[in-house]
Design a protein around this motif. Sequence first.
Motif, mmCIF file in Angstrom:
data_model
loop_
_atom_site.group_PDB
_atom_site.id
_atom_site.type_symbol
_atom_site.label_atom_id
_atom_site.label_comp_id
_atom_site.label_asym_id
_atom_site.label_seq_id
_atom_site.Cartn_x
_atom_site.Cartn_y
_atom_site.Cartn_z
ATOM 1 N N ASP A 196 -54.424 -5.161 -38.195
ATOM 2 C CA ASP A 196 -54.230 -4.226 -39.303
ATOM 3 C C ASP A 196 -53.470 -3.005 -38.773
ATOM 4 O OD1 ASP A 196 -54.415 -3.146 -41.842
ATOM 5 O OD2 ASP A 196 -56.416 -2.318 -41.523
ATOM 6 N N HIS A 200 -49.764 -1.786 -39.706
ATOM 7 C CA HIS A 200 -49.488 -0.410 -40.169
ATOM 8 C C HIS A 200 -48.262 0.152 -39.451
ATOM 9 C CE1 HIS A 200 -53.996 0.221 -41.348
ATOM 10 N NE2 HIS A 200 -53.313 -0.420 -42.281
ATOM 11 N N HIS A 262 -49.238 -5.475 -46.834
ATOM 12 C CA HIS A 262 -50.364 -4.841 -47.528
ATOM 13 C C HIS A 262 -50.321 -5.099 -49.027
ATOM 14 C CE1 HIS A 262 -51.430 -2.913 -43.780
ATOM 15 N NE2 HIS A 262 -52.553 -2.517 -44.352
ATOM 16 N N HIS A 276 -59.416 -7.536 -45.770
ATOM 17 C CA HIS A 276 -58.186 -6.821 -45.445
ATOM 18 C C HIS A 276 -57.486 -7.297 -44.161
ATOM 19 C CE1 HIS A 276 -55.655 -3.218 -45.901
ATOM 20 N NE2 HIS A 276 -55.696 -3.126 -44.584
ATOM 21 N N ASN A 280 -54.079 -9.496 -44.262
ATOM 22 C CA ASN A 280 -52.801 -8.991 -43.758
ATOM 23 C C ASN A 280 -52.164 -9.986 -42.801
ATOM 24 O OD1 ASN A 280 -53.046 -6.633 -45.165
ATOM 25 N ND2 ASN A 280 -53.654 -5.384 -43.415
HETATM 26 ZN ZN ZN Z 1 -54.340 -1.851 -43.511
#
Ligand code: ZN
Length: 360
Positions: A196, A200, A262, A276, A280
């Motif tokens: 994650d 990002h 996302h 999540h 992703n």
């Molecule tokens: Zn995230």
Amino acid sequence: VKNQFRNFPMVPRVVFGRGCFDQLGDILISRRQHSDAPFIFLVDDVFEGTELVQRIPRIFNDQLIFISADREPRTAQVDALVKKIQNDFDDVPSGIVGIGGGTLLDLSKAVAIMLTNTGRADEYQGWDLVNKPSLYHAGIPTISGTGAEVSRTTVLLGPDKKLGINSDYTTFDQVVLDPDLTQGVCKSQWFYTGMDCFIHCIESLKGTYLNAFSQSYGEKALELCKEVFLEELEPAESRDKLMMASWHGGMSIAYSQVGVAHAMSYGLGFLLGVRHGIGNCLVFQHLEEFYPEGVALFDKMRQKHHIELPTGICANLDDNEFDTMISVAMGMVPLWENALGKDWRKVITSEKLEAIYRKI
Ligand code: ZN
Ligand code: NAD
């Protein structure tokens, strides 16, 4: 244009270091309103019966509530917790302390907001809808990657959308970064939540919203992710670095946005409850068109750590279900704008998104 620059809050206090969790009691003492105003500790139930629970500095009528992170936080769950806390105590609590991963951190932020604001949590999903300052709240991550410890949002699954409460009052008043707390995380979850952070970085650094502020944090976070996932580090050093990568990754998106993975992961989360981190990863592996170098690095990291992503997630969905996911994903306008610019609709069509979802 007047006030075209966004004036963001940051976490005003942070303590970092192996074992710093044991300073929590001293940190909270000055925040205690009086002996009848408790601290409420919201703790991931994975810690039930562990020594960490013994170390939580409970005094007076403080309350400890164990919460499962098996499902991502929901607005109704926030409302129920707020109601319980209001029923259990005559006095307004001194504050909320969240201990766990992104799920518990987001729940804690939302509960702190809803203890001082009227109505239901789903009424505040969106941007800058919160009117009153939240209750004091502290966040203590036990797994690294989401950046929820620094962000000004709390992502909630509501009755008709998965969307954050983005506000200046969402950000934690205090964060405790103790890398030792992440020791028990299993390998696959370590990878998914760590990715994650990696995603990002890629989405922020490759986005059209990029600026020197975001870049400075994003590059540092990316460098740390590469060390953690591609080099051989001592376990303790690796935990330190991933915790700081998460922090910098979160700071990087504060002043930019996330992107394609996302947006599409939100669709999977809304329809199928896919969480999540893994969501992703499931999307990102198929995004070589948008993030070629990022996807190549992701594959390298995945192979190095022998992570097999599940397949067939979208195999049995019908047309309506694809439409639901696609409309949730397409609804994330700022994410697409960041990823592809103002003309993103020329590139992103329902057919294109459906084709990607079908690979998952
Ligand atoms: Zn995230
Ligand atoms: P999580 O909080 O859902 O936890 C994942 C799993 O790890 C759970 O089973 C949990 O019990 C377990 N776990 C956590 N710490 C552990 C430990 N020390 N030892 C053993 N097991 C442990 O996972 P996450 O990936 O950190 O968070 C995902 C959530 O974060 C999603 O709800 C997502 O929407 C949210 N999120 C929020 C932001 C934000 O800015 N607010 C950003 C990204 C993601």
